[in-house]
Write a protein that holds these residues in place. Structure first.
Motif, PDB file in Angstrom:
ATOM      1  N   TYR A 217      76.628  56.969  46.511  1.00 25.12           N
ATOM      2  CA  TYR A 217      75.738  56.058  47.231  1.00 25.12           C
ATOM      3  C   TYR A 217      74.462  55.800  46.431  1.00 25.12           C
ATOM      4  CZ  TYR A 217      78.002  55.120  51.682  1.00 25.12           C
ATOM      5  OH  TYR A 217      78.835  54.628  52.657  1.00 25.12           O
ATOM      6  N   ASN A 221      73.758  51.938  45.139  1.00 24.85           N
ATOM      7  CA  ASN A 221      72.566  51.280  45.661  1.00 24.85           C
ATOM      8  C   ASN A 221      71.523  51.022  44.584  1.00 24.85           C
ATOM      9  OD1 ASN A 221      72.387  50.942  48.860  1.00 24.85           O
ATOM     10  ND2 ASN A 221      73.702  52.697  48.384  1.00 24.85           N
ATOM     11  N   VAL A 249      65.469  53.678  56.545  1.00 21.05           N
ATOM     12  CA  VAL A 249      66.832  53.197  56.286  1.00 21.05           C
ATOM     13  C   VAL A 249      67.911  54.173  56.750  1.00 21.05           C
ATOM     14  CG1 VAL A 249      68.478  52.749  54.404  1.00 21.05           C
ATOM     15  CG2 VAL A 249      66.303  51.516  54.497  1.00 21.05           C
ATOM     16  N   PRO A 250      67.843  55.472  56.419  1.00 19.95           N
ATOM     17  CA  PRO A 250      68.939  56.373  56.830  1.00 19.95           C
ATOM     18  C   PRO A 250      69.174  56.372  58.337  1.00 19.95           C
ATOM     19  CG  PRO A 250      67.564  57.430  55.178  1.00 19.95           C
ATOM     20  CD  PRO A 250      66.851  56.178  55.580  1.00 19.95           C
ATOM     21  N   VAL A 252      68.207  54.061  60.624  1.00 21.31           N
ATOM     22  CA  VAL A 252      68.621  52.739  61.101  1.00 21.31           C
ATOM     23  C   VAL A 252      70.097  52.509  60.809  1.00 21.31           C
ATOM     24  CG1 VAL A 252      68.345  50.253  60.753  1.00 21.31           C
ATOM     25  CG2 VAL A 252      66.328  51.715  60.973  1.00 21.31           C
ATOM     26  N   ARG A 253      70.527  52.838  59.589  1.00 20.50           N
ATOM     27  CA  ARG A 253      71.932  52.641  59.232  1.00 20.50           C
ATOM     28  C   ARG A 253      72.835  53.563  60.036  1.00 20.50           C
ATOM     29  NH1 ARG A 253      72.455  51.761  52.676  1.00 20.50           N
ATOM     30  NH2 ARG A 253      71.372  49.765  52.555  1.00 20.50           N
ATOM     31  N   LYS A 256      73.241  51.999  63.501  1.00 28.65           N
ATOM     32  CA  LYS A 256      74.123  50.831  63.439  1.00 28.65           C
ATOM     33  C   LYS A 256      75.576  51.249  63.289  1.00 28.65           C
ATOM     34  CE  LYS A 256      70.919  47.344  61.571  1.00 28.65           C
ATOM     35  NZ  LYS A 256      70.650  46.459  60.397  1.00 28.65           N
ATOM     36  N   LEU A 257      75.813  52.225  62.426  1.00 29.56           N
ATOM     37  CA  LEU A 257      77.171  52.692  62.204  1.00 29.56           C
ATOM     38  C   LEU A 257      77.730  53.318  63.484  1.00 29.56           C
ATOM     39  CD1 LEU A 257      78.428  54.422  58.988  1.00 29.56           C
ATOM     40  CD2 LEU A 257      79.214  55.216  61.209  1.00 29.56           C
ATOM     41  N   THR A 260      78.608  50.612  65.980  1.00 32.42           N
ATOM     42  CA  THR A 260      79.857  49.961  65.598  1.00 32.42           C
ATOM     43  C   THR A 260      81.057  50.823  65.961  1.00 32.42           C
ATOM     44  OG1 THR A 260      78.771  48.820  63.760  1.00 32.42           O
ATOM     45  CG2 THR A 260      81.168  48.989  63.664  1.00 32.42           C
ATOM     46  N   GLN A 283      73.089  58.159  53.336  1.00 35.10           N
ATOM     47  CA  GLN A 283      72.154  57.048  53.465  1.00 35.10           C
ATOM     48  C   GLN A 283      70.775  57.385  52.907  1.00 35.10           C
ATOM     49  OE1 GLN A 283      73.273  54.311  53.881  1.00 35.10           O
ATOM     50  NE2 GLN A 283      74.937  54.262  55.364  1.00 35.10           N
ATOM     51  N   GLN A 290      68.023  52.704  46.102  1.00 35.47           N
ATOM     52  CA  GLN A 290      67.392  51.388  46.200  1.00 35.47           C
ATOM     53  C   GLN A 290      65.970  51.423  45.664  1.00 35.47           C
ATOM     54  OE1 GLN A 290      67.882  48.993  49.744  1.00 35.47           O
ATOM     55  NE2 GLN A 290      69.743  50.105  50.315  1.00 35.47           N
TER      56      GLN A 290
END
Length: 325
Positions: A217, A221, A249-250, A252-253, A256-257, A260, A283, A290
């Motif tokens: 990852y 990224n 980010v970690p 939030v992702r 979201k995951l 889903t 993440q 990033q």
């Protein structure tokens, strides 16, 4: 490069390295396809002359290209697109297996005029290490039963494309082929149709350790972040804002995951909760990658990511009979 005799409808790109057993398994899954007479396999070997020849390389459908050193991931895949003779170019990782009927299903899906087709992804090594958590992390949208239909995002590195749609982007092709999500967003932006087809089935062997997926990852990224900013014309201010937001980010992702997964099924949602430590670790590595990409540039991330793809160990099932969905 050895040329096959027939004119193919589809070119399948298979990059291989020193992991010869899994390269043999992947190649065998392609050669066993019912549509093999309509396919060519571009086998690009980065361990040519240093490792034993892969059984099946002498098959008439195989075009073999030996390399003596690793190269940037996007450049290698773009070279394969240019070498391909089929109207459809499909990619399969060497730690994947094309399940029975894959080739026919890819051709049938593209006959509908689609620019990109993504598969349903099965785990090749369930229950080994943290492979189940990584399957959710990487493929929650495409695990069986995958939903058929249009999508703005397909499986990375194991989807297929209309070659003409790729060659229309010749000026940026080397960069676009480094990161499938960016390529797919550009195809959608240009009006191209992408779809998931669950009759296109692959099995993927996942990493078995947290540190391994975290490394992958980070590398992916680090090349993704600056490439996205460049190709979509982000301003320095927008990049700065993104950098400042990276600590979130970690989480939030992960949310979201999880959402889903829960929408797909309650058991998948519960599995996502159990996988939370792995998800957060990966993440976090992605956010660091990033940041490094935006601040320091991609560096050698593309070449190192290719090395990771070809050399990272992945736990194997005891049986060598293959995966049956």
């Amino acid at each position: 490069m050895r040329e096959p005799q027939a004119s193919p409808e589809m070119s399948v790109v298979l990059l291989v390295g020193k992991q010869r057993d899994r390269a043999e398994r992947s190649l065998r899954s392609l050669l066993g396809q019912s549509a093999i007479d309509r396919m060519e396999i571009l086998l690009i070997d980065f361990s040519a002359g240093r490792e034993a020849a892969i059984p099946g390389t002498d098959h008439p459908a195989v075009r073999y290209l030996g390399k003596n050193r690793l190269e940037p991931f996007g450049r290698v895949r773009a070279e394969a697109v240019r070498l391909a003779r089929g109207e459809i170019v499909a990619f399969l990782e060497e730690h994947c297996e094309a399940l029975p009927g894959w080739g026919e299903a890819v051709l049938r899906a593209h006959a509908q005029g689609l620019d990109g087709v993504g598969p349903e992804v099965h785990s090749g090594n369930p229950g080994l290490g943290v492979s189940d958590a990584i399957a959710l992390l990487n493929y929650v949208r495409w695990l069986p039963p995958a939903q058929r239909g249009e999508s703005d995002l397909l499986v990375g590195n194991n989807s297929s494309y209309r070659r003409g749609a790729l060659l229309e982007r010749t000026d940026d092709l080397d960069r676009l082929m480094a990161c499938d999500p960016i390529l797919q967003w550009k195809l959608v932006e240009a009006g191209g149709g992408l779809a998931v087809d669950p009759s296109v089935k692959v099995a993927h062997w996942n990493e078995g350790e947290v540190w391994a997926i975290a490394r992958g990852y980070y590398l992916w990224n680090r090349m993704f972040a600056p490439l996205r900013a460049s190709l979509f014309g982000w301003s320095p201010l927008r990049v700065l804002i993104r950098i400042l937001l990276l600590p979130a980010v970690p989480l939030v992702r992960a949310v979201k995951l999880g959402w889903t997964a829960l929408r797909r099924s309650p058991p998948m949602g519960r599995a996502c909760v159990r996988a939370l430590p792995v998800i957060l670790a990966a993440q976090t590595a992605a956010a660091i990658g990033q940041a490094a990409g935006w601040i320091l540039g991609p560096g050698e991330a593309e070449t190192r990511f290719l090395q990771y793809e070809l050399e990272q160990d992945r736990p194997e099932q005891a049986s060598d009979e293959g995966v049956v969905p």
